[in-house]
Design a protein around this motif. Sequence first.
Motif, short mmCIF file in Angstrom:
data_model
loop_
_atom_site.label_atom_id
_atom_site.label_comp_id
_atom_site.label_asym_id
_atom_site.label_seq_id
_atom_site.Cartn_x
_atom_site.Cartn_y
_atom_site.Cartn_z
N UNK A 180 0.82 -1.21 0.00
CA UNK A 180 0.00 0.00 0.00
C UNK A 180 0.85 1.25 0.00
N UNK A 181 1.93 1.23 0.78
CA UNK A 181 2.84 2.37 0.81
C UNK A 181 3.51 2.54 -0.55
N UNK A 182 3.96 1.44 -1.13
CA UNK A 182 4.63 1.52 -2.43
C UNK A 182 3.69 2.07 -3.50
N UNK A 183 2.44 1.66 -3.46
CA UNK A 183 1.46 2.16 -4.43
C UNK A 183 1.23 3.66 -4.27
N UNK A 184 1.13 4.10 -3.02
CA UNK A 184 0.72 5.48 -2.74
C UNK A 184 1.88 6.46 -2.77
N UNK A 185 3.02 6.07 -2.22
CA UNK A 185 4.09 7.05 -1.99
C UNK A 185 5.25 6.96 -2.96
N UNK A 186 5.44 5.81 -3.61
CA UNK A 186 6.61 5.64 -4.46
C UNK A 186 6.44 6.35 -5.80
N UNK A 187 7.52 6.92 -6.29
CA UNK A 187 7.57 7.40 -7.67
C UNK A 187 7.93 6.25 -8.60
N UNK A 188 8.70 5.31 -8.06
CA UNK A 188 9.14 4.17 -8.86
C UNK A 188 9.27 2.95 -7.97
N UNK A 189 8.92 1.79 -8.49
CA UNK A 189 9.02 0.53 -7.76
C UNK A 189 10.01 -0.36 -8.50
N UNK A 190 10.93 -0.95 -7.73
CA UNK A 190 11.99 -1.78 -8.31
C UNK A 190 11.87 -3.19 -7.73
N UNK A 191 11.83 -4.18 -8.62
CA UNK A 191 11.75 -5.57 -8.20
C UNK A 191 13.13 -6.21 -8.30
N UNK A 192 13.59 -6.77 -7.17
CA UNK A 192 14.87 -7.49 -7.15
C UNK A 192 14.63 -8.97 -6.95
N UNK A 193 15.45 -9.76 -7.61
CA UNK A 193 15.34 -11.22 -7.47
C UNK A 193 16.71 -11.82 -7.77
N UNK A 194 17.19 -12.63 -6.86
CA UNK A 194 18.47 -13.28 -7.07
C UNK A 194 19.63 -12.34 -7.24
N UNK A 195 19.58 -11.20 -6.56
CA UNK A 195 20.69 -10.26 -6.62
C UNK A 195 20.70 -9.37 -7.84
N UNK A 196 19.60 -9.36 -8.59
CA UNK A 196 19.51 -8.53 -9.79
C UNK A 196 18.20 -7.72 -9.78
#
Length: 265
Positions: free
Chosen positions: A222-238
């Motif tokens: 909910x915070x990421x949806x409301x407050x973030x300008x950008x969301x970054x997904x990390x997986x396996x160190x990338x």
Amino acid sequence: MNDLSATQPANPSKTMVKAEAVHKSFGHIEVLKGISLEVQCGEVVCLLGVSGSGKSTFLRCINHLEKIDAGRLWVDGQMVGYKQVGDRIYELHDREVCARRADIGMVFQRFNLFGHMTALENVIEAPIRVRKMRREQALESAHVLLRRVGLADRTNAFPAQLSGGQQQRVAIARALAMQPKLMLFDEPTSALDPELVGEVLDVMKTLAREGMTMVVVTHEMGFAREAADRVVMMDGGKIIEEGVPADFFNNPREERTQQFLSKIL
């Protein structure tokens, strides 16, 4: 000081954090596998991913709590932990690292308050010792910040007398007292009871609205949806995907992102 961050509005055209091909290993385990990311001044970037994906390690590398093994990291145009003289790169002395780290506020999962100090004493300690701020000025700033995080009536309380949410808000005020250029949050609500999460997120949302540059490791969608300008997904160190919240949550491109979101939304 009439804003929560007690800083001037950020210059949105300026890069605050720049990572180029950052690698980090612990023994034989490679945790970061070439992270490249830029965060602009005034931008809020949320890092998402399962435990062990490298999010917290990357955050700790930004302020040199962990030394990178390869790549480059800059904060506000200065190389993190190193300096370049001609064609050669030198590691900074601890004193120089600490001086640069003073411009970066960090809030951890655990509150890390000094148990023998009151809320007020926790907030004024670093400005006096590190910034060499006059005690009167530090006290004035601390009262403003504690009031703004909703703790004006708890200035003389010790950490053991505060709830988890209150302790985390003191930790945020303590970080802001250094007037940082950048705030790093490492899952700041993960150690809190569910009913206390909202009071901490409200403070963070206010910071975001007031233009504080923030990199946030969080599981609070909910915070990421409301407050973030950008969301970054990390997986396996990338980094496997990034985008504005609307696109990231509604139309994720990567199958791994889709799997991750399907389990938590």
